[in-house]
Design a protein around this motif. Sequence first.
Motif, PDB file in Angstrom:
ATOM      1  N   GLN A  34       0.853  -1.184   0.000  1.00 21.92           N
ATOM      2  CA  GLN A  34       0.000   0.000   0.000  1.00 21.92           C
ATOM      3  C   GLN A  34       0.891   1.236   0.000  1.00 21.92           C
ATOM      4  O   GLN A  34       1.816   1.339   0.800  1.00 21.92           O
ATOM      5  N   TYR A  35       0.601   2.165  -0.895  1.00 20.01           N
ATOM      6  CA  TYR A  35       1.426   3.366  -1.021  1.00 20.01           C
ATOM      7  C   TYR A  35       0.602   4.457  -1.695  1.00 20.01           C
ATOM      8  O   TYR A  35      -0.361   4.180  -2.419  1.00 20.01           O
ATOM      9  N   PRO A  36       0.973   5.720  -1.493  1.00 16.03           N
ATOM     10  CA  PRO A  36       0.176   6.824  -2.050  1.00 16.03           C
ATOM     11  C   PRO A  36       0.758   7.343  -3.363  1.00 16.03           C
ATOM     12  O   PRO A  36       1.928   7.110  -3.695  1.00 16.03           O
ATOM     13  N   SER A  37      -0.057   8.057  -4.098  1.00 15.94           N
ATOM     14  CA  SER A  37       0.411   8.913  -5.182  1.00 15.94           C
ATOM     15  C   SER A  37      -0.422  10.179  -5.162  1.00 15.94           C
ATOM     16  O   SER A  37      -1.556  10.184  -4.655  1.00 15.94           O
ATOM     17  N   PHE A  38       0.120  11.256  -5.709  1.00 17.03           N
ATOM     18  CA  PHE A  38      -0.453  12.588  -5.532  1.00 17.03           C
ATOM     19  C   PHE A  38      -0.712  13.254  -6.882  1.00 17.03           C
ATOM     20  O   PHE A  38       0.106  13.173  -7.805  1.00 17.03           O
ATOM     21  N   ILE A  56       7.699  12.890  -6.727  1.00 16.52           N
ATOM     22  CA  ILE A  56       7.338  12.290  -5.443  1.00 16.52           C
ATOM     23  C   ILE A  56       6.749  10.901  -5.667  1.00 16.52           C
ATOM     24  O   ILE A  56       7.124   9.922  -4.998  1.00 16.52           O
ATOM     25  N   ASN A  57       5.811  10.811  -6.614  1.00 18.30           N
ATOM     26  CA  ASN A  57       5.158   9.531  -6.884  1.00 18.30           C
ATOM     27  C   ASN A  57       6.159   8.461  -7.313  1.00 18.30           C
ATOM     28  O   ASN A  57       6.115   7.320  -6.833  1.00 18.30           O
ATOM     29  N   SER A  58       7.059   8.820  -8.223  1.00 17.75           N
ATOM     30  CA  SER A  58       8.015   7.831  -8.725  1.00 17.75           C
ATOM     31  C   SER A  58       9.017   7.432  -7.648  1.00 17.75           C
ATOM     32  O   SER A  58       9.455   6.271  -7.589  1.00 17.75           O
ATOM     33  N   THR A  59       9.384   8.382  -6.775  1.00 17.58           N
ATOM     34  CA  THR A  59      10.315   8.072  -5.687  1.00 17.58           C
ATOM     35  C   THR A  59       9.714   7.062  -4.730  1.00 17.58           C
ATOM     36  O   THR A  59      10.349   6.067  -4.358  1.00 17.58           O
ATOM     37  N   ILE A  60       8.467   7.305  -4.316  1.00 19.10           N
ATOM     38  CA  ILE A  60       7.801   6.382  -3.394  1.00 19.10           C
ATOM     39  C   ILE A  60       7.592   5.025  -4.052  1.00 19.10           C
ATOM     40  O   ILE A  60       7.861   3.967  -3.459  1.00 19.10           O
ATOM     41  N   ASN A  61       7.111   5.039  -5.292  1.00 15.56           N
ATOM     42  CA  ASN A  61       6.872   3.789  -6.015  1.00 15.56           C
ATOM     43  C   ASN A  61       8.150   2.973  -6.132  1.00 15.56           C
ATOM     44  O   ASN A  61       8.167   1.755  -5.885  1.00 15.56           O
ATOM     45  N   SER A  62       9.250   3.636  -6.478  1.00 15.74           N
ATOM     46  CA  SER A  62      10.522   2.942  -6.629  1.00 15.74           C
ATOM     47  C   SER A  62      10.983   2.342  -5.314  1.00 15.74           C
ATOM     48  O   SER A  62      11.449   1.186  -5.275  1.00 15.74           O
ATOM     49  N   ASP A  63      10.855   3.091  -4.221  1.00 16.64           N
ATOM     50  CA  ASP A  63      11.302   2.591  -2.922  1.00 16.64           C
ATOM     51  C   ASP A  63      10.497   1.364  -2.492  1.00 16.64           C
ATOM     52  O   ASP A  63      11.057   0.385  -1.969  1.00 16.64           O
ATOM     53  N   VAL A  64       9.187   1.410  -2.705  1.00 15.71           N
ATOM     54  CA  VAL A  64       8.320   0.298  -2.292  1.00 15.71           C
ATOM     55  C   VAL A  64       8.651  -0.964  -3.086  1.00 15.71           C
ATOM     56  O   VAL A  64       8.820  -2.056  -2.522  1.00 15.71           O
ATOM     57  N   PHE A  65       8.763  -0.824  -4.405  1.00 11.35           N
ATOM     58  CA  PHE A  65       8.976  -2.014  -5.222  1.00 11.35           C
ATOM     59  C   PHE A  65      10.428  -2.498  -5.176  1.00 11.35           C
ATOM     60  O   PHE A  65      10.690  -3.697  -5.351  1.00 11.35           O
ATOM     61  N   THR A  66      11.368  -1.605  -4.929  1.00  4.99           N
ATOM     62  CA  THR A  66      12.750  -2.044  -4.716  1.00  4.99           C
ATOM     63  C   THR A  66      12.844  -2.892  -3.455  1.00  4.99           C
ATOM     64  O   THR A  66      13.542  -3.928  -3.425  1.00  4.99           O
ATOM     65  N   PHE A  67      12.137  -2.475  -2.403  1.00  4.98           N
ATOM     66  CA  PHE A  67      12.106  -3.252  -1.157  1.00  4.98           C
ATOM     67  C   PHE A  67      11.491  -4.627  -1.409  1.00  4.98           C
ATOM     68  O   PHE A  67      12.069  -5.659  -1.033  1.00  4.98           O
TER      69      PHE A  67
END
Length: 246
Positions: A34-38, A56-67
């Motif tokens: 679960q993660y946000p986008s703006f 912001i969206n791509s940074t969060i998305n990348s961090d979540v899926f890299t993890f």
Amino acid sequence: MKYYERNDNCLYNPIYIKFNEDSGIGETFSYTLQYPSFFNFKNTYFNVNQNVLNTINSTINSDVFTFKNGLVDEEKQVNINNVESNEPQVKYKVITNYAVTFNKNHILSTIVNLMAFVNNEGPRYNELNNYNFDLLTGREFTIGSVFNPNVDYIKVISNYINYKINQNKELYYNDTVVDIPEDQAFYLTDEGIVIYFGLDEIAPEEFGIPRFTMEYKKFAPYINPRFYCTPENIYTSMRLRSNYRR
């Protein structure tokens, strides 16, 4: 006068927060992300540069899926080794969740918790990512920006955290003394600044993620007014728009 020059009002950011969820279940690996986008609302008094929101969206998305993908690789290798050594296979479960903790005055503060469990024990991994963005400039800001100029914020924060640690010494490692760095992990809430540390950094792992909240009402003289909001001084975008039309 620009809104952020006023010390008595706070304004909600006119951005839409989309909830995203991605999940999958396999024999030895499952995940719920679960993660946000703006995104900008249409027809508002102000639009954030969409490139800023995309970053912001791509940074969060990348961090979540890299993890998540890193844990996919780890699970495969662990179970290959287990098969070779006649050990039982283990099951990995990855979970992420988030909170938008501050969303006013063109300041956005968001946290994403990244966790991984093995055989439903743990968590083996428990990380907290913070995303603190100035929506006017598109840049992430450090904790020093939250304080007024000429404030020795490192000393103020370190003294406060050491005071709180001394109140409950049994929870932390012996002789723990904190001297925060300029890139100290933090996020903002309506109540104050939350300073946090990683697992096993200043306290045993079973303590979880240590967090310390510096309430605005107690540290108001030190805080940049742009970051200090109370229920009494929050304006809605509709009210602002009506003021702009006068």
